[in-house]
Each structure stands twice: as structure tokens, then as C-alpha cells.
Design a protein around this motif. Structure first.
Motif, PDB file in Angstrom:
ATOM      1  N   SER A 122       0.840  -1.193   0.000  1.00 22.43           N
ATOM      2  CA  SER A 122       0.000   0.000   0.000  1.00 22.43           C
ATOM      3  C   SER A 122       0.877   1.246   0.000  1.00 22.43           C
ATOM      4  N   TYR A 176      -1.784   4.758  -4.402  1.00 24.20           N
ATOM      5  CA  TYR A 176      -3.175   5.236  -4.342  1.00 24.20           C
ATOM      6  C   TYR A 176      -3.235   6.734  -4.574  1.00 24.20           C
ATOM      7  N   PRO A 179      -8.671   7.833  -1.894  1.00 17.40           N
ATOM      8  CA  PRO A 179      -9.784   6.900  -1.678  1.00 17.40           C
ATOM      9  C   PRO A 179     -10.932   7.555  -0.903  1.00 17.40           C
ATOM     10  N   LEU A 238     -10.725   0.576  -5.460  1.00 22.04           N
ATOM     11  CA  LEU A 238      -9.357   0.430  -4.973  1.00 22.04           C
ATOM     12  C   LEU A 238      -9.130  -0.983  -4.437  1.00 22.04           C
TER      13      LEU A 238
END
Length: 336
Positions: A122, A176, A179, A238
Motif C-alpha cells: 500500500s 493510491y 480513496p 481500490l
């Protein structure tokens, strides 16, 4: 074979666990509950009808991690566990470096000792720093402007070095963007401790009356309405990106960075106005000065995810906002 999910009771982790359980995967969650609750496990079971193995432990605890691997037949790891508040990271940097970087090194050492070399990490779009123009792609130079971003960048560099040193490693490094959203059931969603650091939980807590008003930092950027533009992605999209990454790990050699975003930018005021329209609630706000290090526009080039993983974001902004509001309105005090 089981999948180890570190930080699996957190916002993104819990949604990923739901998607994996839908595929009948055996899940072992390790989480220290520093920013989550065991009540999440009950909600996951409500959604899926399935239970997971939960172990309360810290990723910095080598003995506890070793025990997890010795007692469970772990095939791959999805590593979410980490402190994640940008502002807080500048106030307590040593905690961030210890937890995020040292904890990740400990996890990787235990994985290597147990010969488990499949990892989905992540990471974050913060590793692109301030100087790259959007759309951001994986070939661009990386840098960081705060301790949180530095920890993600350091871990990425560790992963690249590790993969170069041992060709048996298969690592998907998922960067990412922003989100938001929640599971469509309204049973799980983003539940930050204290004052939210991210826009959507702040907006939704204003909407349910937990916070008085929103602060918007800067309205003089060169954007559609002067407020900052970001790439907001539904947390379920995601989560499904992680599922795709796990499915493709056998084809990934070394460490591969992959953006997970929509490829579209949305301004702060567009978020606020859409939230007001969908929720029917007023969102009072005031304009504050720009924050140091904030950039006008950030959004992804997600073509690598599409090509390599066969993944693209499916849910639109209205769905993201509606799901956020359903979660927050049904759970005004989060999981409490």
C-alpha cells in the motif's frame, strides 16, 4: 493457503478483505487497532457471512509476526498497516519512521525467513512530490514533502532494492490517489480517530453535525473554481485493484509501481456541492490560506493498471458521494 492482510481492519484493508472473502479466500488479519476497531470484523461477517482469523499484533513485533507465519500457511501478503496522517507525521516524525519503515522492514525480514515472497504494498501518490505535472505516471521521478510521504518513498526504495537482490520476489507497489466512498451496505466506511485529515470524512462529519464547518485551504489555484483538484477513487474500486494485483503477482517479477486512480480530477468545491446535492445537507465552510506543499492539481495516469492488471475504476463521483453519505448517516459516530 492463506493471505495475510496487515492493517486489515482499517478503511482500505476492510474493504479489500470483503472483496477477497467474496472469492472464498482464507484471510488472516494482523492489526494493532491503533486506528480501527474489532467491530469492523463483525461488520465484515454481516456483509459476507464469513469469518476471518484475527490477530491483534504490531508489525514491529518480530516474534508475533513469526508466530503468525509458523501457525498459518501464508502464500502472499497485502501490507496496509501504517500511520497515514500527513499533518501528524510532521508533529511526530519518529513515530512514523519507526512504525511505517521499521515495521515494514521487520515484516519483510520475517517474510524472507519464511520464504514468502509475494507482496502487494500500500503506497501513495505522495511519492510523486510537488514538481511533476498531472497526469502522473509511474516513470516520473519521485520525492516527498512530509514525513508520511518519506516513509512511503523509503519503503518503495527498500522494495526495489530487495527485488534487485533476490529475483524470487514478486511485488506490486500500488500508488493510491484519494480513496473515498464506502461499502454499498453502509456497514463499513472511513472512521478516522479525532479530527479527520482527509476531505470526505470531514465533509460527511459536518453533514451529520459532528463538526461545525469545513475549512478549505486556498481558493486561488489555477483550477476550475480556484480550489485544489484531486483524483478521488471509490474504495471498492481500490480494493478490487488489490484483488487484481494478487491475481497477477505470479506474472510480476521484481517490484512494479502501479497507479490506482480514475484519471480524472475533481475540485474541493465540486465535492462539496455534489455532497450537498446528494445528502440534502448544508455544508458550511470557510476559506483558509493555502497549506505549504499543497499542489493545485493531482490526478493519475492509470494506464499501467489497465494494461498490466486488467483493472480500471468503475464508480463515478455520485456513487462515491452517495456511498460515503449512506455510511456516515447510518453510523454518525462511526463504529461506536
Amino acid at each position: 493457503m492463506s493471505l495475510l492482510i496487515t492493517g486489515g481492519t482499517g478503511f482500505i484493508g476492510s474493504h479489500t478483505v470483503v472483496e477477497l472473502l467474496a472469492l472464498d479466500k482464507d484471510i488472516v488479519i494482523v492489526d494493532n487497532l491503533s486506528n480501527s476497531s474489532t467491530l469492523v470484523l463483525d461488520r465484515i461477517k454481516q456483509i459476507t457471512g464469513k469469518s476471518v482469523t484475527f490477530i491483534q499484533a504490531d508489525i514491529c513485533d518480530r516474534q508475533a509476526l513469526t508466530k503468525v507465519f509458523e501457525q498459518h500457511d501464508i502464500d502472499a501478503v497485502v501490507h496496509f498497516a501504517g500511520l497515514k496522517a500527513v499533518g501528524e507525521s510532521s508533529e511526530i516524525p519518529l513515530s512514523y519512521y519507526h512504525n511505517n519503515v521499521s515495521g515494514s522492514v521487520t515484516l519483510l525480514q520475517v517474510m524472507a525467513e519464511q520464504n514468502v515472497k509475494n507482496l502487494v504494498f500500500s503506497s501513495s501518490a505522495t511519492v510523486y512530490g510537488e514538481n511533476n505535472p498531472s497526469p502522473l505516471d509511474e516513470t516520473m521521478p519521485t520525492s516527498a514533502t512530509n514525513p508520511y510521504g518519506q516513509t512511503k518513498l523509503m519503503i518503495e526504495n527498500i522494495l526495489f532494492d530487495l527485488a534487485r537482490s533476490d529475483e524470487q520476489w514478486s511485488i506490486a507497489c500500488l500508488r493510491y490517489f484519494n480513496p473515498i466512498g464506502a461499502h454499498e451496505s453502509g456497514l463499513i466506511g472511513e472512521n478516522p480517530n479525532g479530527i479527520p485529515n482527509n476531505l470526505l470524512p470531514y465533509v460527511s462529519q459536518v453533514a451529520v453535525g459532528r463538526l461545525a464547518q469545513l475549512q478549505i485551504f486556498g481558493d486561488d489555484y489555477q483550477t476550475v473554481d480556484g480550489t485544489g483538484v484531486r483524483d478521488y477513487i471509490h474504495v471498492v474500486d481500490l480494493a478490487q485493484g488489490h484483488v487484481k494485483a494478487l491475481e497477477k503477482l505470479s506474472e510480476i517479477k521484481g517490484c512494479v509501481p502501479i497507479n490506482l486512480g480514475t484519471g480524472n480530477g475533481t475540485s474541493v468545491l465540486e465535492i462539496v456541492n455534489t455532497f450537498k446535492e446528494i445528502s440534502g445537507q448544508d455544508i458550511p465552510y470557510n476559506i483558509a490560506p493555502r497549506r505549504a506543499g499543497d499542489i493545485a492539481t493531482v490526478y493519475a495516469d492509470a494506464s499501467v493498471a489497465n494494461t498490466l492488471l486488467g483493472w480500471h475504476a468503475k464508480r463515478d463521483l455520485a456513487t462515491m458521494i452517495a456511498d460515503t453519505w449512506r455510511w456516515q448517516s447510518q453510523n454518525p459516530n462511526g463504529f461506536e
